[in-house]
Design an enzyme around this catalytic site. Structure first.
Site, PDB file in Angstrom:
ATOM      1  CD  GLU A  76      -2.894   1.319   0.391  1.00  0.00           C
ATOM      2  OE1 GLU A  76      -3.431   2.422   0.233  1.00  0.00           O
ATOM      3  OE2 GLU A  76      -3.215   0.305  -0.253  1.00  0.00           O
ATOM      4  CG  ASP A  77       1.435   2.921   3.211  1.00  0.00           C
ATOM      5  OD1 ASP A  77       0.519   3.399   2.521  1.00  0.00           O
ATOM      6  OD2 ASP A  77       1.296   2.589   4.402  1.00  0.00           O
ATOM      7  CG  ASP A 259     -24.375  -6.554  34.801  1.00  0.00           C
ATOM      8  OD1 ASP A 259     -24.569  -5.328  34.871  1.00  0.00           O
ATOM      9  OD2 ASP A 259     -24.513  -7.212  33.752  1.00  0.00           O
TER      10      ASP A 259
END
Length: 717
Positions: A76-77, A259
């Site tokens: 991607e980069d 709870d």
């Protein structure tokens, strides 16, 4: 940041067979390719993939997944390609990196239309290999841990996306630890005021009840030990975000939550879970309707545990979770808990998961894939997808004992489509625990559900209120779209044949090929569909087929022939389905036996009117929209709705008398509206189920015979 040898040691600690050389190459390659790139924090970019890999070593994942984490951003980069990754690290890693890269390119945007399409592709990508999702979740977790360095507007979008998509996806495969941290980090950025307020309340409660709860773990362990059940007990406190969600969902105050404090009881064997439950219930009173058995009926993400709430020391309500150590690993780590070393290899142990009663970790996501494959689109799809990921669950059974998991609020059609699309498409009724129930009945835990099926089902007009799951809604929409197209094609073909018949021509005399080219329409079905939807006038097509007809088709239709044996369209039980391409005019409410005519309106289909309906005057000048209709014999076997307009004396009990008369005459009142009320009389519009026009006439005669009724007529406009 993990150093190279530290990462490899972490992997080798749980997988002695790990390919050390492959890990070394991936570590170095990631540092080299990301080079001088920097993150928003100013740190070197390569620190991010190394930290992501480190997160995944905590979950003891296989070497291919760790290598994928190291390389998940290089395609991607950087200048690296998929082929480069395949050549250096193998096809398996390349395929996983490609999957994660696609997800990175699909980071959901603020624009809803783009978000819808991206979420579709996103779900499809991660549904093929769970490791793609695991890497993406670890990637998002590290990004959220460093989100403070990002610009505020981007920070909010990323946090909302994390809360709406990534955290629910994490829960869908059972990774509670990652999902919970993602929720807390996102909550901190989206609503810091609420988070701070809840934290202050939790601190105050700790000061108030701290002493009372400190000794609970010891008391439980002692009671279990005396019963011969070795156990490990520890306390836990709900997270601020989980408290916030419960406050929103239940619309209650903070003090009403039962709870906030909880204890986890871990035992060795499954049988010990039920024995421990008995010991705890004898020691402290149980809170009614707060017991859940997720061991016999696990959640769809394979979560298994017993839940109960008891009144502990000082009247404090305490939630108990009782499970084995193995169940606890699955509860925290989900699908990642099933990576193990076996038969001289390390990887996902499907057999061990199934032996523990687990199911396909991607089952939930594949339900969403089915929604996609049914063609659902737009913002509705995003809404349904998020709905399915978020909602609590209900466990119901088929008559043969098969467990079906539905979101809370699920109804009969949700159940039917969860069993099989064909079951949903033919569902006409439902039996719940052996008793016939309305289709809108919300199913409860433990219900035995049997779908009553017919040969063919019309999509319910109120289907949106009868379903909650995206799977059911998308299947119904697909069914409607398919039925609509078939119906409009039939309607269009019959309309064209009728138009030609009036001119003394027949469709069988010509071929449509030249006409399709002239009108730029791809197929005959598309042509008939356009005519049926009223987008293309049948007159125009007729004139294209027979140029000699130009100028001769505008004459008024022969009203005497309306409804005779020459009609080419048939209402009810033959050719057209009411509610799809054909509709009955509310102005005159036609019923079998009435003389009828059809008016073709753009994108609406054919509207049926009685021959003397006042609205027909609106279409008197347009021959092309008129269609001859007649009823089929099958119409007499069903029911229709007739609308009566009655003037009734205004006196006590008069309305009851009218209802009684209609009921005794075999009519069923569907709707009643008071149009005008005066001191002595009032006007009513009454919609009544009848079999045919004769039945309607019988009811009117019975009403006229009643002294409380002044006048009654069929509605005609």
């Amino acid at each position: 940041m993990l150093r190279q040898f530290e990462l490899i040691e972490a992997v080798k600690a749980y997988d002695p067979t790990a390919d050390e050389a492959l890990l070394n190459r991936a570590y170095v390659y990631a540092m080299k390719m990301h080079g001088s790139q920097l993150r928003a924090s100013g740190d070197p970019y390569f620190a991010h993939p190394i930290q992501v890999a480190g997160i995944l070593t905590d979950y003891k994942l296989d070497t291919a997944t760790i290598v994928t984490a190291l390389l998940h951003d290089v395609v991607e980069d950087t200048s690296a390609t998929r082929d480069d990754i395949a050549a250096m690290f193998g096809e398996e890693v390349a395929s996983l990196v490609e999957g994660v890269t696609k997800l990175s390119r699909l980071e959901l945007q603020a624009e809803h239309t783009r978000q819808a399409e991206n979420l579709r592709k996103f779900i499809l990508a991660i549904s093929r290999d769970v490791r793609v999702l695991l890497v993406k979740l670890a990637d998002r977790l590290h990004n959220m841990r460093t989100l403070k360095y990002v610009k505020p507007e981007k920070r909010e979008r990323i946090s909302r996306e994390t809360l709406e998509v990534y955290a629910p996806l994490g829960r869908s495969i059972g990774i509670h630890s990652i999902a919970s941290e993602l929720e807390e980090l996102a909550f901190e950025h989206l609503n810091p005021t609420a988070r701070t307020a809840i934290e202050r309340r939790l601190e105050a409660l700790k000061l108030e009840h701290g002493r009372a709860t400190d000794g609970v773990a010891r008391e439980i362990e002692q009671a279990l030990s005396e019963a011969g059940i070795p156990a490990r007990v520890y306390g836990r406190q709900k997270t601020p975000y989980s408290i916030w969600r419960k406050l929103q969902r239940k619309s209650v105050g903070f003090s009403s939550l039962s709870d906030i404090y909880g204890f986890r009881v871990l035992v060795e064997f499954e049988d010990d879970c039920y024995r421990a439950l008995g010991v705890i219930h004898r020691a402290w009173p149980m809170v009614p309707e707060r017991f859940k058995d997720f061991i016999s009926t696990p959640k769809s993400n394979n979560y298994r545990s017993l839940h109960t709430t008891v009144v502990g020391p000082g009247g404090l309500r305490i939630e108990m979770q009782i499970r084995t150590e193995a169940m606890d690993r699955v509860a925290e780590d989900g699908v990642a808990a099933h990576w193990a070393y076996k038969n001289k290899s390390y990887g996902f142990d499907q057999a061990a998961m199934e032996a523990e009663g687990g199911r396909d970790p991607l089952q939930n996501l594949r339900h969403l894939v089915q929604v996609i494959e049914h063609g659902e689109g737009g913002e509705d799809w995003v809404e349904h997808a998020k709905l399915e990921m978020y909602l609590d669950q209900v466990f119901v059974f088929t008559p043969k004992g098969t467990l079906i998991t539905l979101p809370r609020g699920g109804m009969a059609l949700d159940f039917a489509y969860a069993v099989h699309t064909e079951v949903g498409d033919t569902a006409v009724g439902v039996k719940v625990n052996g008793e016939l129930k309305p289709m809108r009945t919300q199913l409860q835990n433990g219900d035995v559900v049997e779908i009553v099926r017919g040969s063919k089902r019309e999509a319910p007009a109120d289907w949106r209120s009868l379903t909650v799951t995206g799977r059911a809604r998308s299947a119904i929409r697909r069914h409607i779209r398919s039925s609509e197209r078939d119906e409009f094609q039939k309607l269009g073909k019959a309309t064209l044949e009728q138009t030609l018949s009036r001119a003394g021509k027949a469709l069988s005399e010509v071929t449509l090929k030249a006409t399709l080219e002239t009108l730029a329409i791809a197929t005959e079905d598309d042509l008939f569909d356009a005519i049926g939807r009223g987008r293309l006038p049948a007159n125009r097509v007729a004139e294209t087929l027979f140029p000699g007809l130009k100028g001769t088709l505008a004459a008024q239709p022969d009203r005497k022939r309306i409804g005779d044996a020459q009609a080419r369209l048939f209402v009810r039980g033959g050719g057209l389905t009411p509610g799809v391409s054909i509709h009955f005019g509310a102005c005159c409410s036609p019923v079998p036996g009435d003389r009828i005519v059809g008016i073709l309106e753009p994108d609406t289909g054919l509207t049926v009117h009685v021959i003397d309906c006042q609205k027909l005057a609106d279409f008197a000048d347009d021959d092309s929209v008129w269609n001859d209709l007649q009823w089929t014999p099958q119409a007499e076997q069903g029911v229709a709705v007739a609308r009566f307009r009655a003037t009734i004396k205004n006196a006590p009990g008069m309305l009851g008398q009218v209802a009684t008369v209609i009921g005794e005459a075999g009519g069923n009142i569907l709707n009643l509206k008071m149009a005008l009320r005066q001191s002595d009389f009032f006007d009513l519009d009454i919609d009544v189920e009848v079999t045919d026009a004769k039945h309607a006439t019988t009811i009117m005669a019975a009403l006229r015979a009643n002294p409380s009724v002044d006048t009654v007529e069929r509605a005609r406009g």
